[in-house]
Write a protein that holds these residues in place. Structure first.
Motif, PDB file in Angstrom:
ATOM      1  N   TYR A  17     -93.050  25.574  -8.779  1.00 51.25           N
ATOM      2  CA  TYR A  17     -92.507  26.344 -10.187  1.00 51.25           C
ATOM      3  C   TYR A  17     -90.699  26.190  -9.772  1.00 51.25           C
ATOM      4  O   TYR A  17     -90.319  26.622  -8.660  1.00 51.25           O
ATOM      5  N   CYS A  38     -92.200  25.832 -19.604  1.00 54.34           N
ATOM      6  CA  CYS A  38     -92.856  26.983 -19.779  1.00 54.34           C
ATOM      7  C   CYS A  38     -93.141  27.456 -21.285  1.00 54.34           C
ATOM      8  O   CYS A  38     -94.138  27.711 -21.781  1.00 54.34           O
ATOM      9  N   CYS A  41     -95.916  25.567 -22.847  1.00 57.23           N
ATOM     10  CA  CYS A  41     -97.060  25.421 -21.903  1.00 57.23           C
ATOM     11  C   CYS A  41     -97.972  26.638 -22.646  1.00 57.23           C
ATOM     12  O   CYS A  41     -97.848  27.589 -23.137  1.00 57.23           O
ATOM     13  N   LEU A  43    -100.058  28.412 -21.162  1.00 57.02           N
ATOM     14  CA  LEU A  43    -100.182  30.003 -20.411  1.00 57.02           C
ATOM     15  C   LEU A  43     -98.913  30.846 -20.434  1.00 57.02           C
ATOM     16  O   LEU A  43     -98.854  31.716 -20.326  1.00 57.02           O
ATOM     17  N   TYR A  44     -97.796  30.012 -21.391  1.00 57.21           N
ATOM     18  CA  TYR A  44     -96.618  31.158 -21.378  1.00 57.21           C
ATOM     19  C   TYR A  44     -96.950  32.165 -22.452  1.00 57.21           C
ATOM     20  O   TYR A  44     -97.255  32.100 -23.593  1.00 57.21           O
ATOM     21  N   CYS A  54     -96.776  34.818 -17.271  1.00 55.04           N
ATOM     22  CA  CYS A  54     -97.747  33.718 -16.964  1.00 55.04           C
ATOM     23  C   CYS A  54     -98.735  34.208 -15.938  1.00 55.04           C
ATOM     24  O   CYS A  54     -98.384  34.805 -15.063  1.00 55.04           O
ATOM     25  N   LEU A  56    -100.496  32.791 -13.912  1.00 53.26           N
ATOM     26  CA  LEU A  56    -100.461  32.456 -12.541  1.00 53.26           C
ATOM     27  C   LEU A  56     -99.358  33.299 -11.798  1.00 53.26           C
ATOM     28  O   LEU A  56     -99.497  32.910 -10.602  1.00 53.26           O
ATOM     29  N   PHE A  57     -98.468  33.942 -12.323  1.00 53.86           N
ATOM     30  CA  PHE A  57     -97.456  34.710 -11.578  1.00 53.86           C
ATOM     31  C   PHE A  57     -97.795  36.034 -12.165  1.00 53.86           C
ATOM     32  O   PHE A  57     -96.787  36.753 -12.829  1.00 53.86           O
ATOM     33  N   VAL A  62     -91.733  34.161 -15.819  1.00 59.25           N
ATOM     34  CA  VAL A  62     -91.169  32.950 -15.662  1.00 59.25           C
ATOM     35  C   VAL A  62     -90.175  32.520 -16.576  1.00 59.25           C
ATOM     36  O   VAL A  62     -90.139  33.174 -17.881  1.00 59.25           O
ATOM     37  N   TRP A  67     -91.039  25.309 -15.076  1.00 63.03           N
ATOM     38  CA  TRP A  67     -92.046  24.263 -15.245  1.00 63.03           C
ATOM     39  C   TRP A  67     -92.659  24.438 -13.782  1.00 63.03           C
ATOM     40  O   TRP A  67     -92.090  25.025 -12.900  1.00 63.03           O
ATOM     41  N   CYS A  68     -94.071  24.404 -13.765  1.00 58.69           N
ATOM     42  CA  CYS A  68     -94.828  24.116 -12.768  1.00 58.69           C
ATOM     43  C   CYS A  68     -95.924  23.494 -12.700  1.00 58.69           C
ATOM     44  O   CYS A  68     -96.168  22.663 -13.849  1.00 58.69           O
ATOM     45  N   ALA A  70     -98.964  23.407 -12.807  1.00 57.02           N
ATOM     46  CA  ALA A  70    -100.097  23.670 -13.468  1.00 57.02           C
ATOM     47  C   ALA A  70     -99.915  23.535 -15.042  1.00 57.02           C
ATOM     48  O   ALA A  70    -100.689  24.201 -15.607  1.00 57.02           O
ATOM     49  N   TYR A  71     -98.768  23.036 -15.209  1.00 55.60           N
ATOM     50  CA  TYR A  71     -98.507  23.008 -16.662  1.00 55.60           C
ATOM     51  C   TYR A  71     -99.645  22.441 -17.702  1.00 55.60           C
ATOM     52  O   TYR A  71    -100.174  21.605 -17.326  1.00 55.60           O
TER      53      TYR A  71
END
Ligand code: SF4
Length: 75
Positions: A17, A38, A41, A43-44, A54, A56-57, A62, A67-68, A70-71
């Motif tokens: 990330y 993000c 994305c 997940l945002y 997100c 994932l965090f 984020v 970006w990470c 897992a986008y």
């Protein structure tokens, strides 16, 4: 408000990330494609905000320009 993700944290490094997607190298991150961030994305959770959640965090934010690896494109 939730704290911002630390790029140097173990989790961020694991997911590659960064706050600025424009700095992502396609040679180092083959999943990256220009324009991904993000903000677009799936997940945002920040909507139109500059920082957002997100899954994932968990408990952190984020950056919309981030970006990470897992986008996932928003459907
Ligand atoms: Fe950003 Fe999506 Fe990665 Fe979460 S999963 S950090 S919103 S690119």
């Amino acid at each position: 408000t939730m704290p911002r993700v630390d790029e140097g944290s173990a989790k961020a490094r694991q997911l590659a990330y960064v706050h600025d997607a424009a700095t992502v190298s396609t040679s180092e991150q083959p999943r990256y494609a220009e324009g991904q961030q993000c903000a677009n994305c799936a997940l945002y959770q920040g909507g139109s905000a500059e920082w957002g959640g997100c899954p994932l965090f968990s408990g952190q934010q984020v950056k919309r320009t981030g970006w990470c690896n897992a986008y996932a494109p928003r459907g």
